[in-house]
Design an enzyme around this catalytic site. Structure first.
Site, PDB file in Angstrom:
ATOM      1  N   CYS A  51       1.240  -1.369   0.339  1.00 23.52           N
ATOM      2  CA  CYS A  51      -0.461  -0.076  -0.149  1.00 23.52           C
ATOM      3  C   CYS A  51       0.607   1.134   0.285  1.00 23.52           C
ATOM      4  CB  CYS A  51      -0.431   0.317   1.313  1.00 23.52           C
ATOM      5  SG  CYS A  51      -0.388  -0.733   2.819  1.00 23.52           S
ATOM      6  N   GLU A 115       9.472  -0.923  11.027  1.00 27.02           N
ATOM      7  CA  GLU A 115       8.037  -1.769  11.404  1.00 27.02           C
ATOM      8  C   GLU A 115       8.873  -3.182  10.954  1.00 27.02           C
ATOM      9  OE1 GLU A 115       6.615  -2.668   8.398  1.00 27.02           O
ATOM     10  OE2 GLU A 115       7.265  -1.485   6.591  1.00 27.02           O
ATOM     11  N   ALA A 195      -7.783  -3.134  18.754  1.00 35.82           N
ATOM     12  CA  ALA A 195      -7.871  -3.814  19.896  1.00 35.82           C
ATOM     13  C   ALA A 195      -6.809  -5.481  19.692  1.00 35.82           C
ATOM     14  CB  ALA A 195      -8.798  -4.896  20.451  1.00 35.82           C
TER      15      ALA A 195
END
Length: 424
Positions: A51, A115, A195
């Site tokens: 992306c 990352e 979450a």
């Protein structure tokens, strides 16, 4: 000798709508590689699309011709006029293309420095290129070296050590508060992506039972099942609070999910045990007034952002160390790459065969001390003639580019067959 060439665009040079137009799905990548394989200006290719970046790594006899062919390929394959994205493209050749590839894999060129996902994505792109046979001797070596360099950067620097995502920072904060999360019971309110990431970090830190409360009960059940936790209904939250240590909330609610009076009530049965609230929702899920209750502590997204900003600075410092590792690796790759040219390989091959012949000659003459000077010279001449005759055909073969086909394949095979100055 083929050049290494890279062309692409990324989050720094192209807006998301431009990247979306040029991005390749896995199926498209497969078809694209077949198209590239038949492109005469491009010898080897690996196509990499995420992306945040779309890059084409190539080898070519003529770099400018390859760059032009790649631009045309992007435009035709994606059916987008070149004018829509040409200004966002960057291209590198030789050492600069190698350096850029190393930097991307080591996550120095990512939106979030350090990352880890990028390396897996590159490995997958390389796997597809090997399946479609578009990656050859040069790019195979470059990408194996790339993965090695990325691993070295990760193990020898602290580039991936610190929390730079909000979910990760939430867990780091929990660790600071408790010293250790082992066995700590956690309630997640909301079952979205934030979450989910938080649960992954919690499991790595050996947290205890995980309870999931979500407005859509089925979604809560799904997340709880994946992590061997338990799903509860929203109405059960006040009752369950009595038994947990950490509450992480990330719902899309527009109003507070937990209010001060609910927590005040729940705290009575906790016998002064601390309760920590980590609120990663915007707008906030947890009433900040809960902070005023004894033994209840609320942290919101702004507190977490401070942790993230501090850690991003640490990563930038570690990136300088990573850069040094990459610079050394570029020099190392250049040395290997230069051996693909004919002359060094022929020189190495002759040197090795002559050294072996000389050693054996010395041994033989040492045990034949009765030979006259004339006889010894005759044996030496014969040994030299043998070396020349043995090397004649391989030398001609290499000089004529292996008669046909790719010179780099012949050179690489020669170096492997004769184990010439192996590059470690």
């Amino acid at each position: 000798m083929h050049d290494i060439v890279l062309i692409g665009l990324n989050h720094k040079t192209a807006s998301v709508d431009v990247r979306e137009c040029i991005a390749f799905t896995p199926d498209e990548t497969e078809r694209a590689l077949v198209t590239l394989r038949n492109q005469p200006a491009i010898s080897e290719s690996v196509l990499f699309s995420t992306c945040n970046r779309i890059e084409l790594l190539m080898t070519a006899a003529e770099s400018q011709a390859a760059i032009n062919a790649a631009k045309q390929f992007f435009s035709e394959f994606k059916n987008v006029p070149l004018s829509a994205f040409e200004s966002a493209l960057y291209h590198y050749t030789g050492d600069e293309a190698v350096r850029h590839t190393f930097q991307v894999a080591a996550s120095l060129d990512s939106m979030v420095v350090g990352e880890p996902q990028i390396l897996g994505q590159m490995k997958e792109a390389y796997r597809q290129a090997t399946l479609e046979k578009t990656s050859g001797v040069i790019l195979n070596k470059l990408l194996h070296r790339t993965f090695f360099v990325a691993k070295k950067v990760r193990t020898q620097t602290g580039i991936g050590d610190h929390a730079v995502s909000i979910s990760y920072a939430a867990i780091e904060l929990g660790k600071k508060i408790f010293g250790d999360l082992t066995g700590k019971r956690v309630m997640l309110i909301g079952a979205g992506e934030m979450a989910e990431l938080a649960v992954e970090h919690l499991i790595r830190n050996r947290a205890g039972a995980i309870t999931v409360a979500n407005r859509t009960f089925a979604r809560g059940v799904e997340l709880a099942k994946r992590f061997s936790g338990e799903a509860i209904k929203f109405e059960e939250i006040p009752d369950t609070i009595k038994n947990v240590d950490i509450i992480i909330s990330s719902t899309g609610a527009t109003d507070y999910v937990l209010r001060k009076n609910q927590i005040k009530e729940a705290m009575k049965s906790r016998r002064n045990r601390s309760l920590f609230f980590i609120d990663i929702a915007v707008p906030r899920d947890i009433d900040p007034a809960i902070n005023r209750i004894s033994n209840a502590y609320v942290y919101d997204i702004d507190d977490l952002k401070d942790i993230v900003d501090e850690n991003i600075e640490d990563r930038q410092r570690e990136a300088l160390k990573a850069q040094r590792i990459i610079d050394e690796a570029v020099i190392g790759f250049r040395k290997w790459y230069e051996t693909l040219d004919v002359v060094p390989t022929i020189v190495s091959l002759r040197g090795k065969v002559e050294a072996m012949a000389s050693q054996e000659l010395k041994k033989t003459l040492g045990s034949l001390s009765h030979l006259s000077e004339t006889d010894q010279r005759a044996i030496k001449r014969m040994t030299g003639a043998l070396v020349n005759k043995i090397l004649h055909d391989p030398t001609q073969f290499l000089k004529k580019n292996g008669c046909h086909g790719d010179k780099s394949v012949s050179l690489d095979l020669t170096r492997k067959l004769f184990n010439l100055e192996e590059d470690h």
